[in-house]
Design a protein around this motif. Structure first.
Motif, short mmCIF file in Angstrom:
data_model
loop_
_atom_site.label_atom_id
_atom_site.label_comp_id
_atom_site.label_asym_id
_atom_site.label_seq_id
_atom_site.Cartn_x
_atom_site.Cartn_y
_atom_site.Cartn_z
N ARG A 126 71.02 -2.37 -31.06
CA ARG A 126 72.13 -2.15 -31.97
C ARG A 126 71.68 -1.17 -33.04
NH1 ARG A 126 72.27 -5.97 -36.91
NH2 ARG A 126 73.46 -4.13 -37.38
N ILE A 127 72.64 -0.59 -33.75
CA ILE A 127 72.32 0.33 -34.85
C ILE A 127 72.16 -0.48 -36.12
CG2 ILE A 127 73.15 2.28 -36.21
CD1 ILE A 127 74.65 3.26 -33.78
N LEU A 128 71.01 -0.37 -36.75
CA LEU A 128 70.71 -1.09 -37.97
C LEU A 128 71.19 -0.26 -39.16
CD1 LEU A 128 69.24 -3.58 -39.21
CD2 LEU A 128 67.20 -2.14 -39.36
N LYS A 129 72.09 -0.83 -39.98
CA LYS A 129 72.65 -0.12 -41.13
C LYS A 129 71.82 -0.45 -42.37
CE LYS A 129 77.31 -0.32 -39.19
NZ LYS A 129 78.68 -0.86 -39.38
N VAL A 130 71.12 0.57 -42.88
CA VAL A 130 70.21 0.41 -44.01
C VAL A 130 70.72 1.25 -45.18
CG1 VAL A 130 67.85 0.74 -44.83
CG2 VAL A 130 68.26 0.03 -42.47
N GLY A 170 82.07 -2.20 -51.14
CA GLY A 170 82.92 -1.65 -50.09
C GLY A 170 82.20 -1.05 -48.92
N ARG A 171 80.89 -1.26 -48.81
CA ARG A 171 80.13 -0.70 -47.69
C ARG A 171 79.65 -1.82 -46.78
NH1 ARG A 171 77.73 4.63 -48.31
NH2 ARG A 171 78.39 5.60 -50.24
N SER A 172 79.66 -1.57 -45.49
CA SER A 172 79.13 -2.53 -44.53
C SER A 172 77.68 -2.15 -44.23
CB SER A 172 79.97 -2.50 -43.24
OG SER A 172 79.40 -3.33 -42.26
N VAL A 173 76.74 -2.94 -44.76
CA VAL A 173 75.32 -2.68 -44.52
C VAL A 173 74.67 -3.97 -44.04
CG1 VAL A 173 75.22 -0.87 -46.26
CG2 VAL A 173 74.65 -3.20 -46.91
N ASP A 174 73.60 -3.82 -43.25
CA ASP A 174 72.86 -4.97 -42.75
C ASP A 174 71.76 -5.40 -43.72
OD1 ASP A 174 74.24 -5.08 -40.23
OD2 ASP A 174 73.10 -3.32 -39.63
N ILE A 175 71.10 -4.42 -44.31
CA ILE A 175 70.00 -4.70 -45.24
C ILE A 175 69.90 -3.53 -46.20
CG2 ILE A 175 68.23 -3.67 -43.74
CD1 ILE A 175 66.39 -6.05 -44.62
N ALA A 176 69.55 -3.80 -47.45
CA ALA A 176 69.58 -2.74 -48.46
C ALA A 176 68.43 -2.88 -49.43
CB ALA A 176 70.91 -2.79 -49.23
N ASP A 312 72.68 -12.84 -42.12
CA ASP A 312 72.22 -11.71 -41.31
C ASP A 312 70.78 -11.86 -40.83
OD1 ASP A 312 74.66 -10.44 -41.54
OD2 ASP A 312 74.09 -9.36 -43.34
N MET A 313 70.08 -12.86 -41.34
CA MET A 313 68.68 -13.04 -40.97
C MET A 313 68.52 -13.50 -39.52
SD MET A 313 66.57 -12.03 -43.15
CE MET A 313 65.13 -12.77 -42.42
N VAL A 314 69.60 -13.98 -38.89
CA VAL A 314 69.52 -14.37 -37.47
C VAL A 314 69.51 -13.14 -36.57
CG1 VAL A 314 70.65 -16.58 -37.90
CG2 VAL A 314 72.04 -14.59 -37.27
N ASP A 315 69.84 -11.98 -37.13
CA ASP A 315 69.84 -10.74 -36.35
C ASP A 315 68.40 -10.28 -36.17
OD1 ASP A 315 69.83 -7.85 -35.84
OD2 ASP A 315 71.99 -8.00 -36.10
N PRO A 316 67.93 -10.11 -34.94
CA PRO A 316 66.53 -9.71 -34.72
C PRO A 316 66.16 -8.39 -35.38
CG PRO A 316 67.52 -10.48 -32.67
CD PRO A 316 68.63 -10.36 -33.67
N ALA A 317 67.07 -7.41 -35.37
CA ALA A 317 66.76 -6.11 -35.98
C ALA A 317 66.60 -6.23 -37.48
CB ALA A 317 67.86 -5.09 -35.63
N VAL A 318 67.46 -7.00 -38.12
CA VAL A 318 67.37 -7.21 -39.57
C VAL A 318 66.07 -7.92 -39.93
CG1 VAL A 318 68.39 -8.40 -41.55
CG2 VAL A 318 69.86 -7.19 -39.94
N ALA A 319 65.77 -9.00 -39.19
CA ALA A 319 64.55 -9.77 -39.46
C ALA A 319 63.30 -8.91 -39.26
CB ALA A 319 64.51 -11.00 -38.56
N PHE A 321 63.07 -5.54 -39.51
CA PHE A 321 62.97 -4.53 -40.57
C PHE A 321 62.51 -5.18 -41.87
CE2 PHE A 321 64.65 -1.81 -43.95
CZ PHE A 321 64.20 -0.56 -43.53
N ARG A 322 63.07 -6.33 -42.21
CA ARG A 322 62.68 -7.00 -43.46
C ARG A 322 61.20 -7.36 -43.45
NH1 ARG A 322 62.58 -12.84 -44.88
NH2 ARG A 322 62.30 -12.92 -47.13
N SER A 323 60.73 -8.00 -42.38
CA SER A 323 59.33 -8.43 -42.35
C SER A 323 58.39 -7.22 -42.40
CB SER A 323 59.06 -9.27 -41.10
OG SER A 323 59.28 -8.52 -39.91
#
Length: 341
Positions: A126-130, A170-176, A312-319, A321-323
């Motif tokens: 998936r595309i990770l929105k940062v 107003g923005r849809s982001v996964d992690i910021a 959003d932490m259940v998303d593998p890509a988000v987890a 990137f965060r770690s």
């Protein structure tokens, strides 16, 4: 962001809208869960993303009247207005601006999960929105993203940037990465970089500081400010003046959208700005920028935080990137704290 409503089956026919909306808002006595008005939410997302009933109706393949009824019933259900309809166009209310990214993010996550379960053909990642603030992106973020991509080339990334405090509205982001003061909230926040500032300028400007104290030096030079949404014009200079015990009267000079722009103008000899010595270490090391009063370095109370919603932490890509980012900054901090040879 706004095209999610056009995927899958269209909304029900106009004459079924009332019956379906009523059914969606009822509760399940066995589970105790309130059934959400999903079709109305999908209609609101399409209108809110485009700020147009015409465009949303075309995307969802339903009539404008049916679409309007869906949005109206959602507003009745919530007890507040989501859209303002004016002569010059349509806009989101505060409630609508708060709801739209949540609805879009929820539909995005459901869509990604359904695709994964169906094993649809196409790219598996998936595309990770940062999202990152402009100065952080310019100074540290781009190299950070490049390192992450080298380590995990299969994770595509969509990068956005805007200036302000906290999460972008107003923005849809996964992690910021957000610029903010410390506070407790619903989001998971990992501190990356706390900001300290000291006056900085071009070498020829610093030469004028010979024999002058901080107050006299600043009063005889142009002050360069960085604008911060919702904060006074002179927010950072005022913080610094209070720390140094001087009455600067800092509401003069030039204001820039980002710290990076203010630094560029200072390097060109345009005035004195405030910088974090660690963030602009390269410019200080090569002599383009100097700090004539390094002893006045002061904390600002602001910092950069890696921020993600717990859902959003259940998303593998988000987890992932965060770690990775947290480990990266833990390593950087350890290097700064290590004793010298």
């Amino acid at each position: 962001m706004g095209n999610k409503g056009s995927k899958g089956s269209a909304l029900p026919p106009a004459d079924a809208a009332g019956t379906l909306a009523a059914a969606e808002c009822t509760g399940d006595p066995k589970s105790g869960r309130v059934w959400l008005p999903l079709n109305a939410l999908r209609a609101f997302e399409a209108v809110g993303a485009r700020l147009s009933f015409t465009g949303a109706a075309a995307a969802l393949h339903i009539s404008q009247s049916a679409l309007s009824r869906h949005v109206g019933r959602l507003e009745d259900y919530l007890g507040c207005r989501l859209l303002e309809r004016r002569a010059q166009g349509m806009s989101l209310t505060a409630a609508g601006a708060a709801l739209l990214p949540v609805v879009t993010g929820s539909f995005d996550r459901m869509e990604e999960t359904l695709k994964m379960l169906r094993r649809e053909p196409g790219p598996s990642g998936r595309i990770l929105k940062v999202h990152m603030p402009p100065t952080f992106l310019h100074v540290a973020g781009l190299s950070l993203i490049a390192e992450f991509r080298r380590a995990f080339p299969d994770v595509p990334i969509d990068i956005s940037s805007s200036n302000g405090i906290g999460l972008p509205a107003g923005r849809s982001v996964d992690i910021a990465v957000v610029f903010d003061r410390p506070h407790v909230g619903d989001a998971i926040r990992d501190p990356l970089w706390m900001i300290n500032q000291t006056p900085a300028c071009a070498p020829q400007i610093a030469a004028r500081a010979q024999g002058l104290g901080l107050y006299d030096f600043l009063r005889t030079n142009e002050l360069l400010h960085v604008k911060l949404e919702g904060e006074p014009f002179d927010v950072f200079w005022s913080i610094h003046a209070r720390h140094c015990g001087i009455d600067l009267g800092a509401t003069r000079g030039l204001a820039f959208e980002t710290e990076a722009l203010a630094v560029q103008h200072a390097i060109a000899g345009g005035g004195v700005t405030l910088v974090d010595p660690d963030m602009f270490a390269a410019e200080l090391a090569d002599g383009r920028l100097v700090t004539p009063f390094p002893e006045t370095t002061s904390p600002t109370g602001f910092g950069y935080y890696l921020t993600v919603h717990p859902d959003d932490m259940v998303d593998p890509a988000v987890a992932l990137f965060r770690s990775w980012v947290v480990r990266h900054y833990a390593t950087v901090d350890a290097e700064y704290d290590a004793p010298g040879d």
